[in-house]
Design an enzyme around this catalytic site. Structure first.
Site, short mmCIF file in Angstrom:
data_model
loop_
_atom_site.label_atom_id
_atom_site.label_comp_id
_atom_site.label_asym_id
_atom_site.label_seq_id
_atom_site.Cartn_x
_atom_site.Cartn_y
_atom_site.Cartn_z
N ASP A 23 31.45 14.32 -1.83
CA ASP A 23 31.06 15.36 -0.31
C ASP A 23 32.74 16.14 0.35
O ASP A 23 33.20 15.13 0.46
CB ASP A 23 29.60 15.21 -0.21
CG ASP A 23 28.89 14.92 -0.70
OD1 ASP A 23 28.44 14.98 -1.06
OD2 ASP A 23 27.14 13.96 -0.15
N ARG A 24 31.90 16.63 0.93
CA ARG A 24 33.28 17.13 1.61
C ARG A 24 33.42 16.33 3.43
O ARG A 24 34.80 16.03 3.16
CB ARG A 24 33.31 18.71 2.57
CG ARG A 24 33.99 19.34 3.22
CD ARG A 24 33.55 20.77 3.74
NE ARG A 24 33.08 20.02 5.11
CZ ARG A 24 32.66 20.80 6.14
NH1 ARG A 24 32.54 22.48 6.33
NH2 ARG A 24 31.58 20.46 7.32
#
Length: 218
Positions: free
Chosen positions: A65-66
């Site tokens: 995830d970012r």
């Protein structure tokens, strides 16, 4: 809701390389940087495109995830990509994450086994759903805890989107600094307190067991 709608402003600087050979590349992904490009020119800057400048044959295998930092492996050949993908699908890749959770998580060890699916009206959020969700399992082990916070190692046996975040939320102990599932904590915590600490797998060509580790920045 927290940082959900903020402008994408990825961190600058070089990407730490943990391992490189003719077949694979392992790096320490910084928090705040997309793994792959998002939709639109403003989301074009990502880990994959940055790595392509130095490693033109780099190939995606998995994503973080970012807002998650830590160990991420890429392939450098088509054969390596195929074999590492097969290892992930066969659950032969062991992953360890470190997280800081709200409150005191008890007991010291446990398992969350709850099926997950996208929460369509609230994308990209995910939710537990016993009717349509895909199987998801996470083991945990508490490292340190007090009445306000728990430091915990997480061992996902599956790789569903937002799995660790939703599984910890389901226990009543969301990951601190999470703009999706604990937005009220974002004022105090500058980032999502989730880090991919360790990755273990057999080398896709030689078959030798390998362990890659990146210390948590929090």
């Amino acid at each position: 809701m927290g940082r959900m709608n903020t402008i994408y402003d990825p961190p600058r600087g070089s990407i730490p390389v943990l391992h490189e050979d003719t077949d694979i590349l392992v790096v320490d992904k910084p928090a705040g940087l997309l793994s792959v490009p998002g939709k639109g020119d403003h989301l074009a800057d990502c880990l994959l495109t940055r790595l392509e400048k130095a490693f033109p044959t780099v190939r995606l295998v998995h994503r973080l995830d970012r807002d998650t930092s830590g160990v991420m492996i890429f392939a450098l050949t088509e054969t390596a990509q195929k074999r590492v993908n097969q290892a992930f699908e066969a659950r032969k890749v062991r992953k360890i994450y470190l997280a800081r959770l709200a409150g005191r998580l008890e007991p010291a060890r446990g398992t969350v086994d709850l099926p997950l699916i996208v929460d369509w009206p609230n994308r990209p959020l995910q939710k537990v759903c016993f009717d349509t969700g895909k199987p998801a399992r996470t083991d945990w082990r508490v490292k340190r805890a007090d009445d306000t916070e728990t430091r915990v190692e997480l061992y996902p046996l599956t790789g569903r989107s937002h799995q660790l975040r939703v599984h910890m939320l389901s226990l009543g102990h969301p990951i601190l600094g999470d703009p999706f599932y604990a937005p009220e904590s974002c004022a105090e915590y500058p980032r999502l307190m989730l880090h991919a600490l360790e990755l273990r797998l057999n080398h896709p060509i030689s078959g030798h067991g390998m362990t890659f580790r990146a210390p948590a920045p929090f």
